[in-house]
Design an enzyme around this catalytic site. Sequence first.
Site, PDB file in Angstrom:
ATOM      1  N   GLY A   9      62.459  49.973  29.718  1.00 18.92           N
ATOM      2  CA  GLY A   9      62.915  50.328  31.057  1.00 18.92           C
ATOM      3  C   GLY A   9      63.423  49.154  31.853  1.00 18.92           C
ATOM      4  N   ALA A  10      64.080  48.196  31.201  1.00 15.78           N
ATOM      5  CA  ALA A  10      64.492  46.964  31.879  1.00 15.78           C
ATOM      6  C   ALA A  10      65.952  46.970  32.306  1.00 15.78           C
ATOM      7  CB  ALA A  10      64.217  45.758  30.976  1.00 15.78           C
ATOM      8  N   TYR A 165      51.595  62.971  37.085  1.00 13.60           N
ATOM      9  CA  TYR A 165      51.906  61.544  37.127  1.00 13.60           C
ATOM     10  C   TYR A 165      50.626  60.710  37.110  1.00 13.60           C
ATOM     11  CZ  TYR A 165      53.566  57.014  38.771  1.00 13.60           C
ATOM     12  OH  TYR A 165      53.829  55.669  38.880  1.00 13.60           O
TER      13      TYR A 165
END
Length: 291
Positions: A9-10, A165
Amino acid sequence: MAGIVVVTGAAGGIGYHTALGLARRGTGVLIASRDRRRGEAAAERIRSEAAGHSPETAWWELDLGDLASVRRFSERFHDAYDRLDLLINNAGVMALPRSVTTDGFERQLGVNHLGHFALTGLLLPALLTTEGSRVVTVTSGLHRRGRIAFDDLMSERRYGKFRAYCQSKLANVLFALELGRRTPLTSVLAHPGVAHTDLARTGNRFRSLLIAAARVGAQSAEDGALPLLHAAIATDVRGGELYGPDGPGERRGKPARLEVAAQGLDEEAARRLWTISEELTGVRYGTFVQH
């Protein structure tokens, strides 16, 4: 530091600033994310901003919501490298309307926990052969509100966006601590506090308004990356520790060691979740781990 690191997720937000910070310290960085355009653009920006420091920065495709993609990434990695100094399990989704991954998992648990569980297990041989290797798993202060619904893990009977979540963020904690118990790896937790990131892009308007309200006074994504960087490179970090902002409510501030919620220290729940995760993903840590 030198070596090779993987940051999931960069392509933007906290993950991007974490990858940039590592590249500036001379580390080769693999940006692992889904979107080619954003990923390659992020890699190009890092190569420019860390010019002369990082021997390698590249984007590789990884969809944590598709176990076949996770396996392809792992196979490509092992073909290219025989070591992995640092894995940062950062990517995540937040408070989505209920949907499922390619493999039929509730998306928040599937991406935030199960995808990273599979990725870590498949990269484990390279981590274990690298002296001083470290795994940083990104959680949230909201893990303190989480409960693992073992009788309805995929939220099929009852679904709440934030409840799912929080469950996924507690799963991150249980996984990271169990990984440290089962392997010789330094397995560390980090959470960024409340930061301006891309998480609010997906979902309905009400959810986006809630997140926007929570971000009043939030820190930047660059500052949100600081606890991750501390967990990744600080020499005084020990396995099983959690790092996050030291300010009120852990929303913002300098990186500090924080306490894990009581439910995150439940070893029986961690073992149960581990077994279920192996069964669901088909990734078994096997002879690499201690039981």
